[in-house]
Scaffold this active site. Structure first.
Site, short mmCIF file in Angstrom:
data_model
loop_
_atom_site.label_atom_id
_atom_site.label_comp_id
_atom_site.label_asym_id
_atom_site.label_seq_id
_atom_site.Cartn_x
_atom_site.Cartn_y
_atom_site.Cartn_z
N TYR A 143 -1.93 -1.05 11.09
CA TYR A 143 -2.12 -1.65 9.70
C TYR A 143 -0.81 -1.23 8.99
O TYR A 143 -0.44 -2.22 8.12
CB TYR A 143 -3.28 -1.14 9.01
CG TYR A 143 -3.39 -1.19 7.65
CD1 TYR A 143 -3.75 -2.56 7.18
CD2 TYR A 143 -3.55 -0.15 6.71
CE1 TYR A 143 -3.81 -2.57 5.70
CE2 TYR A 143 -3.53 -0.47 5.31
CZ TYR A 143 -3.80 -1.80 4.74
OH TYR A 143 -3.80 -1.67 3.52
N LYS B 205 2.31 -3.91 6.76
CA LYS B 205 2.57 -3.75 5.12
C LYS B 205 4.18 -3.61 5.01
O LYS B 205 4.91 -4.28 4.30
CB LYS B 205 1.79 -2.86 4.69
CG LYS B 205 0.45 -2.88 4.42
CD LYS B 205 0.21 -4.29 3.64
CE LYS B 205 -1.38 -4.38 3.35
NZ LYS B 205 -1.66 -5.75 2.83
N SER C 1 0.75 -1.41 0.26
CA SER C 1 0.26 -0.16 0.02
C SER C 1 0.74 1.25 0.10
O SER C 1 2.13 1.21 0.50
CB SER C 1 -0.83 0.09 1.20
OG SER C 1 -1.57 1.28 1.52
P1 NAD Z 1 -10.81 -7.03 1.28
O1 NAD Z 1 -11.28 -7.03 2.70
O2 NAD Z 1 -12.02 -6.86 0.29
O3 NAD Z 1 -10.13 -8.41 1.06
C1 NAD Z 1 -9.36 -9.03 1.59
C2 NAD Z 1 -9.71 -10.30 1.71
O4 NAD Z 1 -8.88 -11.47 2.38
C3 NAD Z 1 -11.32 -10.66 2.34
O5 NAD Z 1 -12.01 -11.53 1.32
C4 NAD Z 1 -11.04 -11.41 3.53
O6 NAD Z 1 -12.00 -12.49 3.87
C5 NAD Z 1 -9.60 -12.10 3.18
N1 NAD Z 1 -8.94 -12.35 4.44
C6 NAD Z 1 -8.26 -11.72 5.64
N2 NAD Z 1 -7.62 -12.42 6.46
C7 NAD Z 1 -7.40 -13.45 5.85
C8 NAD Z 1 -6.84 -14.70 6.39
N3 NAD Z 1 -6.14 -14.73 7.48
N4 NAD Z 1 -6.96 -15.88 5.47
C9 NAD Z 1 -7.81 -16.01 4.49
N5 NAD Z 1 -8.44 -14.93 4.04
C10 NAD Z 1 -8.21 -13.53 4.61
O7 NAD Z 1 -9.48 -5.86 0.98
P2 NAD Z 1 -9.21 -5.41 -0.26
O8 NAD Z 1 -9.58 -3.92 -0.48
O9 NAD Z 1 -9.60 -6.35 -1.46
O10 NAD Z 1 -7.65 -5.48 -0.13
C11 NAD Z 1 -7.02 -6.17 -0.69
C12 NAD Z 1 -5.49 -6.22 -0.12
O11 NAD Z 1 -5.16 -5.12 -0.80
C13 NAD Z 1 -5.26 -6.28 1.30
O12 NAD Z 1 -3.88 -6.80 1.75
C14 NAD Z 1 -5.08 -4.63 1.67
O13 NAD Z 1 -4.43 -4.45 2.73
C15 NAD Z 1 -4.38 -4.05 0.42
N6 NAD Z 1 -4.76 -2.79 0.08
C16 NAD Z 1 -6.10 -2.47 0.20
C17 NAD Z 1 -6.27 -1.11 -0.33
C18 NAD Z 1 -7.67 -0.57 -0.33
O14 NAD Z 1 -8.08 0.68 -0.39
N7 NAD Z 1 -8.82 -1.29 -0.70
C19 NAD Z 1 -5.16 -0.18 -0.25
C20 NAD Z 1 -4.15 -0.71 -0.28
C21 NAD Z 1 -3.77 -1.88 -0.03
C1 UD1 Z 2 -7.01 5.24 3.59
C2 UD1 Z 2 -6.15 4.73 4.90
C3 UD1 Z 2 -4.74 3.95 4.27
C4 UD1 Z 2 -5.33 3.05 3.17
C5 UD1 Z 2 -6.37 3.74 2.07
C6 UD1 Z 2 -6.87 2.84 1.38
C7 UD1 Z 2 -6.23 6.20 6.82
C8 UD1 Z 2 -5.53 7.53 7.52
N1 UD1 Z 2 -5.29 6.01 5.85
O1 UD1 Z 2 -6.15 6.23 3.02
O2 UD1 Z 2 -4.05 3.64 5.25
O3 UD1 Z 2 -4.16 2.58 2.62
O4 UD1 Z 2 -7.43 4.44 2.89
O5 UD1 Z 2 -7.57 3.43 0.20
O6 UD1 Z 2 -7.16 5.86 7.16
N2 UD1 Z 2 -12.58 11.70 3.35
C9 UD1 Z 2 -13.65 12.52 3.51
N3 UD1 Z 2 -14.64 12.11 4.11
C10 UD1 Z 2 -14.67 10.91 4.38
C11 UD1 Z 2 -13.82 9.73 4.10
C12 UD1 Z 2 -12.66 10.43 3.68
O7 UD1 Z 2 -13.29 13.78 3.34
O8 UD1 Z 2 -15.81 10.32 4.89
C13 UD1 Z 2 -11.09 12.12 2.55
C14 UD1 Z 2 -9.88 11.79 3.56
O9 UD1 Z 2 -9.78 13.00 4.27
C15 UD1 Z 2 -8.94 11.88 2.48
C16 UD1 Z 2 -9.72 11.33 1.21
O10 UD1 Z 2 -10.95 11.46 1.39
O11 UD1 Z 2 -8.44 13.22 2.05
C17 UD1 Z 2 -9.44 9.73 1.00
O12 UD1 Z 2 -9.59 9.02 2.17
P1 UD1 Z 2 -9.82 7.61 2.17
O13 UD1 Z 2 -10.49 7.04 1.25
O14 UD1 Z 2 -10.29 7.39 3.77
O15 UD1 Z 2 -8.23 7.11 1.83
P2 UD1 Z 2 -6.88 7.54 2.70
O16 UD1 Z 2 -7.18 8.50 3.75
O17 UD1 Z 2 -5.88 8.09 1.28
#
Ligand code: NAD
Ligand code: UD1
Length: 344
Positions: free
Chosen positions: A150, A154, A126
């Protein structure tokens, strides 16, 4: 057909990636404990990519025999590792749960890969590993330093992957540092389904649009950005999914553990997102400007050049595509997968 074992394949990014992998001719073995997802997502993945082969193991990464059974279905050529917990606030309250699930879970996965001679890995990192970056756009060589448990999971997993890759030759690992994934499959059949009140901006905006919530609270209107609201690099989840396929295809040119940003290189403000979503939905989405959210940074977006040079990948979908596709998913599934059944 090559086979990819996809951990977390029932989740938001994982399900979209499964569709892209199946369409590209990969066989997919999903390992997911469904702790934050629904098996309905996988039924819909099969529906979207009917000619592909997808099997599902409802298994926790910490369940060694269960993981063995999934690998035994192989031979597995590569692992795409999404499984993890991802809620920042929850990680502050329950750090050990996060370290156990994310870090210890990855240890178990790597041990299983070693036992089965699998050395190819694409890992979900991330942009949170950059903390509050000194320079934007952010390159992969920027200093690392996460601000919450969190983010530290990572960071520690990245360090662990570098140690493992250095310990013996043959490992090929891509550490994909995602910026802000949003949007949904254009069919509207799969998408993000957060439990409880969404923390992230786009699902919150869409729940206001669908009438589940009254208004969006913008976390801070006094940042040193063009309109005072926070700026992020939003990336369409289907572009992100394509980035995973590109990463798998590029592993032949990877040696060791290589971090790669997956972003568009464009920054949009919270107000940009609210306005684009209002246009897609066809009515104003109500918002109020509130105080800053602790831990937020003013602005961050990616330098996406490494992804282009190493993976041959660039994002192609616009902010308008992101909000239009997210809205189609939200409007046709107002309760997410909650009210759907496995049959439909
Ligand atoms: P998500 O929660 O939708 O998907 C994660 C999946 O992993 C889920 O289906 C959950 O059931 C499964 N899981 C969690 N722990 C597990 C375990 N111990 N064993 C087996 N399955 C398990 O999340 P996502 O948004 O699809 O994110 C996927 C990955 O990307 C994550 O590692 C997350 O940290 C990373 N990531 C997500 C974002 C975001 O904004 N969505 C941003 C940066 C990184
Ligand atoms: C957040 C997480 C980051 C994670 C990422 C995944 C925090 C501090 N960081 O990032 O670790 O990897 O999500 O996408 O939680 N905002 C509003 N109103 C809302 C929600 C968000 O104004 O109700 C704003 C936030 O202040 C930010 C932007 O929208 O400026 C995006 O927010 P968000 O979607 O939560 O993502 P990040 O904060 O970038």
């Amino acid at each position: 057909m090559p086979t990819a074992l996809v951990t977390g394949g029932a989740g938001y990014i994982g399900s979209h990636t499964c569709v892209v992998l199946l369409e590209a001719g990969w066989d997919v073995v999903v390992v997911d404990n469904l702790s934050n997802s629904s098996e309905i997502a996988l039924a819909r993945v099969r529906e979207l990519a009917p000619s592909g082969s997808l099997s599902f193991h409802r298994v926790d990464l910490l369940d060694e025999p269960g993981l063995e059974a999934a690998f035994a279905e192989g031979p597995v050529d590569a692992v795409v590792h999404f499984a993890g917990l991802k809620a920042v606030g929850e990680s502050v309250e329950q750090p050990l749960r996060y370290y156990e699930n994310n870090v210890a879970g990855t240890v178990q996965l790597l041990k299983a890969m070693q036992r089965h001679g699998v050395r190819d890995l694409v890992f979900s990192s991330s942009c949170t590993v950059y903390g509050d970056p000194e320079e934007i756009p952010v390159t992969e060589s920027a200093p690392l330093g996460a601000a919450n448990p969190y983010g530290r999971t990572k960071l520690y997993i990245e360090e662990m992957l570098r140690d493992v890759a250095a310990s013996e030759p043959g490992w090929r690992m891509t550490l994909l540092r995602y910026f802000n994934p949003v949007g949904a499959h254009p069919s509207g059949r799969i998408g993000e389904d957060p439990t409880g009140i969404p923390n992230n901006l786009m699902p919150y905006v869409m729940q206001v649009a669908v009438g589940r919530r009254d208004h969006v609270t913008i976390h801070g209107g006094d940042y040193p950005t063009p309109d005072g609201t926070g700026v992020r690099d939003y990336i369409h989840v289907v572009d992100l999914a394509a980035g995973h396929l590109a990463a798998l295809q590029a592993l032949d040119h990877i040696d060791g553990a290589v971090p790669v940003n997956l972003g568009t290189g464009n920054g949009y403000s919270v107000l940009d997102v609210v306005r684009a979503a209002s246009a897609a939905v066809g009515r104003e989405i109500r918002y109020e400007i509130g105080p800053r959210r602790p831990g937020d940074v003013a602005a961050v977006w990616a330098d996406p050049r490494s992804a282009r040079e190493l993976l041959g990948w660039t994002a192609s979908r616009s902010l308008d595509d992101m909000v239009a596709d997210h809205w189609r998913w939200q409007a046709s599934n107002p309760d997410g997968f909650g009210s759907a059944t496995l049959a439909g």
